[in-house]
Each structure stands twice: as C-alpha cells, then as structure tokens.
Write an enzyme that holds these catalytic residues in place. Structure first.
Site, PDB file in Angstrom:
ATOM      1  N   GLU A 320       0.835  -1.200   0.000  1.00 42.09           N
ATOM      2  CA  GLU A 320       0.000   0.000   0.000  1.00 42.09           C
ATOM      3  C   GLU A 320       0.873   1.255   0.000  1.00 42.09           C
ATOM      4  OE1 GLU A 320      -2.531   2.515  -0.276  1.00 42.09           O
ATOM      5  OE2 GLU A 320      -3.711   0.731   0.212  1.00 42.09           O
ATOM      6  N   THR A 342       3.612  13.747  -5.276  1.00 48.84           N
ATOM      7  CA  THR A 342       3.628  12.438  -4.604  1.00 48.84           C
ATOM      8  C   THR A 342       5.056  12.005  -4.251  1.00 48.84           C
ATOM      9  OG1 THR A 342       3.606  11.371  -6.768  1.00 48.84           O
ATOM     10  CG2 THR A 342       1.506  11.582  -5.656  1.00 48.84           C
ATOM     11  N   ASP A 354       9.762   5.601  -3.326  1.00 47.27           N
ATOM     12  CA  ASP A 354       9.104   4.333  -3.656  1.00 47.27           C
ATOM     13  C   ASP A 354       9.768   3.251  -2.818  1.00 47.27           C
ATOM     14  OD1 ASP A 354       8.010   2.033  -4.752  1.00 47.27           O
ATOM     15  OD2 ASP A 354       8.060   2.805  -6.807  1.00 47.27           O
ATOM     16  N   ARG A 356       8.877   0.059  -2.521  1.00 50.12           N
ATOM     17  CA  ARG A 356       8.437  -1.300  -2.881  1.00 50.12           C
ATOM     18  C   ARG A 356       9.585  -2.188  -3.343  1.00 50.12           C
ATOM     19  NH1 ARG A 356       4.006   0.227  -7.206  1.00 50.12           N
ATOM     20  NH2 ARG A 356       5.592   1.799  -7.606  1.00 50.12           N
TER      21      ARG A 356
END
Ligand SMILES: Nc1nc2c(ncn2[C@@H]2O[C@H](COP(=O)(O)OP(=O)(O)OP(=O)(O)O)[C@@H](O)[C@H]2O)c(=O)[nH]1
Length: 440
Positions: A320, A342, A354, A356
């Site tokens: 998420e 963002t 980021d 991830r």
C-alpha cells in the site's frame, strides 16, 4: 478451470475485478529499517542488474502511446561501482525483510532520504522563509537528483500458496484467487489467475496426512468442484494432473517435463500485472490516482477471448502507498494538498519515494509456472518493475512490456478518471519516477 464466458468485447464495468479490502494494513516498520540502514545503502552487486532508466527500457519519446504498442526488451549491464561496493561492505548488512526480494527497486529516484535529517523540523539555525513556502520545500529544491541503483540479491523469497478459490465475477468471467504466505513479511499477497492452464506448484504439492476433502477445501483440485465430489484428482493430461500423478509415481520426471514443455510451447507468453495495493484508488473511488482503473484494465485484458489459452495473472502485492502503508499515504495526501507532489510528500515523511520491492512477485510467478523461456508479457509503465521482477538470475523473462495508458488519454477524456490530482499524479510519475508514458 472452466471459465464461463466474458462479455463479447471483453469489457468490464468499473471495478468489475474484485477490489481487495485492506485485510492487513501493514505496521509501519519499514521506515525504521530505512532509518537504520539508509536508502543509499542499497547498492548494485550483480553483473546482470540493469539500470531501469538507462537505455534498456527507455520510453519511446516521440511516438504517442497506443494500447497496441509493445516494446521488445533487451538486457544490459551496469559497470560495477567498486567504491560504492566497498562503502557498502563496511556497513552492517540490511535485514532480510528489507532486502530478500530479488531486487529492491530504486527506492528514491532522487537523492536518499537522510535518516538523520528531519525535513519537517529543520534545525533552528537553518535559514528558512516560511512566508514563501513550507519549511521543507526549500530543502527539497536543494536536492540534486541522482540515480539510485537496485540491489541484486542471490536468492528469492520462499512463497507458499495456502489456498485458492474460484471467484465468479460480475461480468461472468471466472478467475481463481490464490493466497500466498512467504518467509519475508507477514502479509498475505495474492495472485489473481485467469485461465485454466496456470497452476500453483506449492498448492498442488501433497501435504502429509491430508485427505481428498482437505485438498479440495484448500483448492488443490483439478477441474470443477460440485456437490458430492470425492476426489481432487480428476482431469487428464494437464500439467497439474501430471504433477499430481508424478507425485504418485505414475510419471517419471522426464515424461512430466516433456508434457509441461509441450504445453508451454503451444501457448503465447501470458499477460502479467504486478499490482500494488491501493485502498483509496480501488475501494473508496479516489481520483487522486489511476490504480483502480489499472486493476480493472488488467482484468479486462486477461478476460479477452484472445488471452484464454495463455491465461493471465495479476500479482496483487500488499505494498500500500508504494510500500509506506495506508496511514502514511494519507499523510502524504495531506502534504499533496499543501503543495507537494507524490514524490516529495514521501520524502517529507522520511520515506523513500518508492519503498516497494518485487522479489515476492518473482517467486509467486515461478510458483505459478511462469518462469523460464516462455516468458511473460508485463503490463506496466514502470521501468523498475520490469527489471526487478525478472529476479537475480532472470528466473522470469519479461518478453514484452505492454503499456498501461490511462483511459482518459485513450478516449480523449470521454472515459476514465478526470481530476487535477490525477493529472499531477501522472505527470509526477513521468517526470520524477521516469515512467514510460508519453502524453499524446
Ligand atoms: N505514497 C503514495 N503512494 C501512492 C499514492 N497514490 C497511489 N499510491 C500507491 O502507488 C502504488 C501504485 O504505484 P504507481 O506508481 O501508481 O504505479 P506502478 O505500480 O509503479 O506502475 P505501473 O505498473 O505502471 O502502474 C500503489 O501502492 C498505491 O497505493 C500517493 O499519493 N502516495
């Protein structure tokens, strides 16, 4: 699986593909790990690693996107950086929970978020002009973007499909939802499987002492369940049935391998989407991003009659908010409303832009039999995802990248998400995250 018919043109209504409620919103442990080890500690250490934003996956810069456009991929290597490697060696190794995925993607496509610098509360001595901008914005403007590099690891995480179930969808299309556990995080990642040829090895494997009913309850059956069925082991000739019969000693390894290889040759590379959880975009109709639309589009493409024989998989990772969790993403939203994009908002919250990784996706695809030369066709605009999902030894081969073009762009604004927020979101993805999308 016996798939029932999809709509004639394969179209799905908005969110026809199941939206996944946040069964598990991750505790926010990753930022502490990053504080401890620092994002810049993630260094390249393998010869096959690719720089996602080098020429390998360079976006076409002149031609506008077209959904039919696909881009053949090639591989390249980065030169080793010995000073960086030596520097990295002097530090304690990052924990497996952070790095066990095969490739940790370039978490911050700009400079590292300092573990020791609180951008929201700069030191009192630091000059700041609060009348003109938020205290942190000056700091952000001073940052010089530098290209972070993915870390290549030796081993993939271990994954285990513990259950699968047939999901009839609102369009008539069926898919099988596979739930995975793993040895690197406590989350239940998912694989949404379209088509009858894709089977999980770990699901099909025999569990000691289990009954036929046990197997059917956890979804390790061939064909279709029906009231009164007593055996999980019907079905002839498919690789799944072969797998089962092989375990029973009816096939030797070579014969089983031959059946599998023949099946693989007859199929084109399946479509795959590695999708990261987005509660806001997939469940509560957020127009800040295009995540819900992307999930729907992936399901639509995998439901097309032309995809029936090769099948398709949406690997749904519980990452998420690009890995920072829902709570932190909501803070990022507020920072976006205060003027950050963002990318900046994540940094201001002291997260990587980021956070991830994709090693779990690689391991799940391997478990589903999508490794090897057959390759996959990957639905994405994210260059880091393309390289990361292939794994440290190219266990999964991305034969083709299939772009995901926002519906509003494809339809001249007639359909799709329309908002200032989504426009900004997309332009930040292109400018700062280097996504391979060109506004026509
Ligand atoms: N931190 C943060 N995450 C967001 C925001 N909006 C969406 N996300 C998350 O972004 C992830 C999706 O990533 P994207 O960058 O949109 O796309 P991608 O997966 O990298 O690339 P594609 O494969 O091309 O879609 C999901 O985990 C969303 O929850 C936001 O404003 N802030």
């Amino acid at each position: 699986m016996t798939a029932s018919s999809s709509t004639a043109d394969g179209s799905l209504p908005a969110h026809a593909s199941p939206a996944f409620p946040p069964l598990y919103s991750p505790p926010n442990s990753r930022p502490q790990q990053l504080d401890e080890y620092g994002v810049s500690d993630l260094q390249l250490n393998g010869a096959r690693a690719k720089s996602p934003n080098h020429d390998t996956f360079a976006a076409p810069t002149s031609a506008p996107y077209n959904t039919a456009t696909t881009h053949a991929l090639s591989t390249s290597s980065l030169p080793a950086d010995s000073s960086a490697a030596a520097d990295a060696e002097s530090r304690p190794p990052p924990p497996p929970s952070l790095l066990s995925p095969a490739v940790t993607p370039p978490v911050t496509p700009g400079e590292t978020t300092s573990a020791h610098t609180n951008l929201l509360h700069p030191s009192p001595s630091a000059p700041s002009d609060t009348t003109a901008e938020l205290p942190h914005q000056h700091s952000l403007r001073q940052r010089r973007p530098s290209k972070p590099r993915p870390r290549l690891l030796e081993t993939l995480p271990e994954v285990n499909c513990v259950v699968r179930a047939r999901i009839p969808t609102t369009t008539g299309q069926e898919m099988f939802l596979h739930l995975y556990t793993n040895n690197v995080d406590g989350k239940e990642h998912l694989a949404i499987v379209f088509g009858g040829n894709i089977r999980s090895r770990s699901l099909d494997a025999e569990r000691p002492g289990e009954t036929e009913l046990d197997r059917m309850i956890r979804g390790a059956y061939v064909g279709t369940l029906y009231p009164g069925r007593t055996s999980s082991r019907t079905g002839e000739g498919s690789s799944a049935a072969v797998g089962q019969r092989q375990q029973q000693g009816e096939y030797d390894d070579d014969a089983a391998q031959a059946v599998r290889e023949q099946e693989v040759q007859e199929r084109q590379a399946p479509l795959v989407r590695i999708h990261s959880e987005c509660y806001t975009g997939e469940t509560v109709w957020s127009a800040r991003c295009d995540c819900g639309e992307q999930l729907d589009e992936a399901a639509r493409l995998m439901s097309l009659p032309s995809a029936a024989s090769s099948g398709g998989v949406i690997v749904y990772l519980r990452q998420e908010g690009r890995g920072i969790g829902l709570s932190e993403k909501l803070k990022a939203y507020n920072l976006q409303d205060l003027g950050s994009d963002t990318y900046e908002a994540n940094l201001l919250l002291r997260h990587p832009a980021d956070a991830r990784s994709y090693g779990l996706a690689t391991a799940m695809l391997l478990d589903l039999g999508l490794g090897g030369d057959q390759g996959i066709r990957l639905l994405t605009n994210n260059p880091d995802k393309v390289s990361a999902v292939e794994g440290p030894n190219r266990e999964v081969v991305v034969k083709e990248r299939v772009p995901m073009v926002p519906l509003a762009w494809r339809t001249g604004g007639k359909e799709g998400i329309k908002s200032q927020e989504v426009e900004r979101y997309l332009s930040t993805k292109i400018e700062k995250f280097k996504h391979m999308l060109n506004a026509a």
